[in-house]
Design a protein around this motif. Structure first.
Motif, mmCIF file in Angstrom:
data_model
loop_
_atom_site.group_PDB
_atom_site.id
_atom_site.type_symbol
_atom_site.label_atom_id
_atom_site.label_comp_id
_atom_site.label_asym_id
_atom_site.label_seq_id
_atom_site.Cartn_x
_atom_site.Cartn_y
_atom_site.Cartn_z
ATOM 1 N N LEU A 18 0.823 -1.197 0.000
ATOM 2 C CA LEU A 18 0.000 0.000 0.000
ATOM 3 C C LEU A 18 0.866 1.259 0.000
ATOM 4 N N SER A 19 1.926 1.224 0.811
ATOM 5 C CA SER A 19 2.826 2.375 0.887
ATOM 6 C C SER A 19 3.492 2.629 -0.455
ATOM 7 N N ILE A 20 3.921 1.529 -1.102
ATOM 8 C CA ILE A 20 4.561 1.673 -2.409
ATOM 9 C C ILE A 20 3.582 2.284 -3.406
ATOM 10 N N GLY A 21 2.340 1.827 -3.367
ATOM 11 C CA GLY A 21 1.334 2.353 -4.278
ATOM 12 C C GLY A 21 1.062 3.815 -4.039
ATOM 13 N N VAL A 22 0.968 4.202 -2.787
ATOM 14 C CA VAL A 22 0.716 5.604 -2.465
ATOM 15 C C VAL A 22 1.890 6.472 -2.892
ATOM 16 N N LEU A 23 3.100 6.002 -2.599
ATOM 17 C CA LEU A 23 4.270 6.789 -2.937
ATOM 18 C C LEU A 23 4.449 6.946 -4.441
ATOM 19 N N ALA A 24 3.930 5.972 -5.183
ATOM 20 C CA ALA A 24 4.081 6.018 -6.635
ATOM 21 C C ALA A 24 2.924 6.729 -7.324
ATOM 22 N N ALA A 25 1.935 7.169 -6.554
ATOM 23 C CA ALA A 25 0.772 7.821 -7.145
ATOM 24 C C ALA A 25 1.109 9.263 -7.535
ATOM 25 N N PRO A 26 0.642 9.720 -8.696
ATOM 26 C CA PRO A 26 0.891 11.108 -9.106
ATOM 27 C C PRO A 26 0.112 12.086 -8.238
ATOM 28 N N ILE A 27 0.659 13.261 -8.013
ATOM 29 C CA ILE A 27 0.010 14.293 -7.213
ATOM 30 C C ILE A 27 0.053 15.618 -7.988
ATOM 31 N N PRO A 28 -0.833 16.577 -7.664
ATOM 32 C CA PRO A 28 -0.935 17.825 -8.443
ATOM 33 C C PRO A 28 0.117 18.871 -8.067
ATOM 34 N N TYR A 29 1.349 18.476 -8.080
ATOM 35 C CA TYR A 29 2.457 19.371 -7.778
ATOM 36 C C TYR A 29 3.541 19.194 -8.832
ATOM 37 N N VAL A 30 4.449 20.175 -8.904
ATOM 38 C CA VAL A 30 5.648 20.048 -9.719
ATOM 39 C C VAL A 30 6.844 20.356 -8.832
ATOM 40 N N VAL A 31 7.986 19.823 -9.225
ATOM 41 C CA VAL A 31 9.229 20.073 -8.502
ATOM 42 C C VAL A 31 10.106 21.000 -9.330
ATOM 43 N N LEU A 32 10.531 22.096 -8.713
ATOM 44 C CA LEU A 32 11.438 23.040 -9.358
ATOM 45 C C LEU A 32 12.848 22.809 -8.839
ATOM 46 N N GLY A 33 13.799 22.745 -9.749
ATOM 47 C CA GLY A 33 15.190 22.551 -9.367
ATOM 48 C C GLY A 33 16.107 23.407 -10.221
ATOM 49 N N PRO A 34 17.386 23.447 -9.900
ATOM 50 C CA PRO A 34 18.326 24.210 -10.723
ATOM 51 C C PRO A 34 18.354 23.681 -12.148
ATOM 52 N N GLY A 35 18.247 24.574 -13.119
ATOM 53 C CA GLY A 35 18.337 24.190 -14.519
ATOM 54 C C GLY A 35 19.725 24.486 -15.050
ATOM 55 N N PRO A 36 19.938 24.242 -16.334
ATOM 56 C CA PRO A 36 21.255 24.521 -16.914
ATOM 57 C C PRO A 36 21.548 26.015 -16.944
ATOM 58 N N THR A 37 22.812 26.359 -16.902
ATOM 59 C CA THR A 37 23.254 27.735 -17.108
ATOM 60 C C THR A 37 24.009 27.789 -18.435
#
Length: 337
Positions: A18-37
């Motif tokens: 169940l935990s694996i399934g929940v952790l693998a479920a998509p959520i309505p967020y995005v992750v922002l990280g450093p991009g190329p310079t």
């Protein structure tokens, strides 16, 4: 006892699944990280980023690096949890990046268009700084408009009520600053000869107008092209403008340093705020930057997300950025966030 052990084991297994399934479920967020310079003074994918032909250019011992934000558009809970605990990433609601009613493809198309506009504005601002003024040229005159019989196609509009018209947007701004029905003194040149005329504005589509269609031109005796792919949004404008100036002036703006930065720019050289400043600072630090040019309106956020040994230099205009770079070269004081 044996039956109880089997029950506990099955329960643990079900919980894990169940935990694996929940952790693998998509959520309505995005992750922002450093991009190329990208070094605007150098090459990317085997091509010069800023290409100039028809005029000698200079080379720089340092770099002027634009910075970007990487977006992970499809996020699962596991990635979101990692992002929440990361100092380099931010987890934000998906709608902040991909507004409701717009597909990811539509957002990317708009970002690509914004990127092109930023290049055009960077060229205009840089060339104005280099002594190539903008000409606001009358393209057509409405037959039933207030300028008919006064202005002609080819006229260059230079002022409104004594206020200089530096770019096309400025002409519109000056005309709209007074109500329809106002008699405006329009300065212009025709075939090189200066003249003025009184033209009374008229309301059209709810706004005062003088009945002309205009074109913005900026004659210069060389060709200038910015060639960079796979980057979107308007935030590279400042660094493009600085790169153009560095290539067309003999002095090295960088003083041999790696200077990173961000910020939109308009035709008159005003620097505007951007998103993702915290992630861009991380990217700049990873690229070896020794100073970061921050739009004035982003200074508070940048100061809350500093990187070690990366001074944050406050800039509100292209002139501010040039003055700051001179201070960094000569050991002077540049304004900090």
């Amino acid at each position: 006892m044996r039956r109880r052990g089997v029950t506990v084991l099955l329960g643990a297994l079900l919980t894990t699944l169940l935990s694996i399934g929940v952790l693998a479920a998509p959520i309505p967020y995005v992750v922002l990280g450093p991009g190329p310079t990208v070094n605007t003074l150098g090459a990317e994918n085997g091509k010069e980023v800023i290409q100039i032909t028809g005029r000698e250019t200079s080379t720089s011992a340092g770099q002027l690096r634009l910075t970007t934000v990487g977006v992970q558009p499809s996020v699962k809970l596991r990635s979101a949890i990692q992002g929440w605990f990361s100092d380099d990433e931010a987890v934000v609601p998906r709608e902040l990046v991909y507004p409701p009613g717009e597909s990811q493809e539509e957002v990317e198309e708009r970002n690509a268009e914004d990127f092109k506009v930023s290049q055009t504005s960077a060229e205009t601002a840089a060339l104005r700084e280099l002594g190539y003024p903008v000409q606001v040229v009358v393209k057509t005159v409405a037959a039933d408009g207030p300028s008919n019989g006064v202005l002609k196609p080819g006229d260059v509009v230079t002022s409104v009520d004594g206020q200089p018209v530096t770019v096309a947007a400025r002409l519109t701004e000056l005309i709209r600053a007074k109500p329809a029905g106002t008699a405006l003194e329009i300065g212009y040149t025709r075939n090189g000869a200066a003249a003025t005329a009184r033209i009374t504005s008229r309301e059209q589509d709810g706004r005062p107008r003088i009945g002309v269609e205009i074109d913005q031109q900026q004659p210069h005796p060389f060709t200038l092209t910015i060639d960079l792919e796979d980057i979107g949004g308007p935030s590279a404008g400042l660094m493009f403008a600085l790169g153009i100036i560095d290539k067309l002036r003999p002095e090295d703006l960088t003083g041999g340093r790696i200077i990173a930065g961000t910020g939109t720019i308009d035709d008159e050289g005003r620097v505007g705020p951007i998103g993702g400043i915290a992630q861009k600072l991380v990217g700049a630090k990873d690229a070896g930057a020794t100073a970061f040019l921050v739009p004035a309106d982003n200074c508070a956020e940048a100061a809350r997300n500093p990187q070690p040994d990366l001074p944050l230099i406050r800039v509100a205009t292209l002139d501010d950025a040039l003055t700051a770079l001179e201070a960094l070269r000569t050991g002077g004081d540049a304004p900090r966030c």
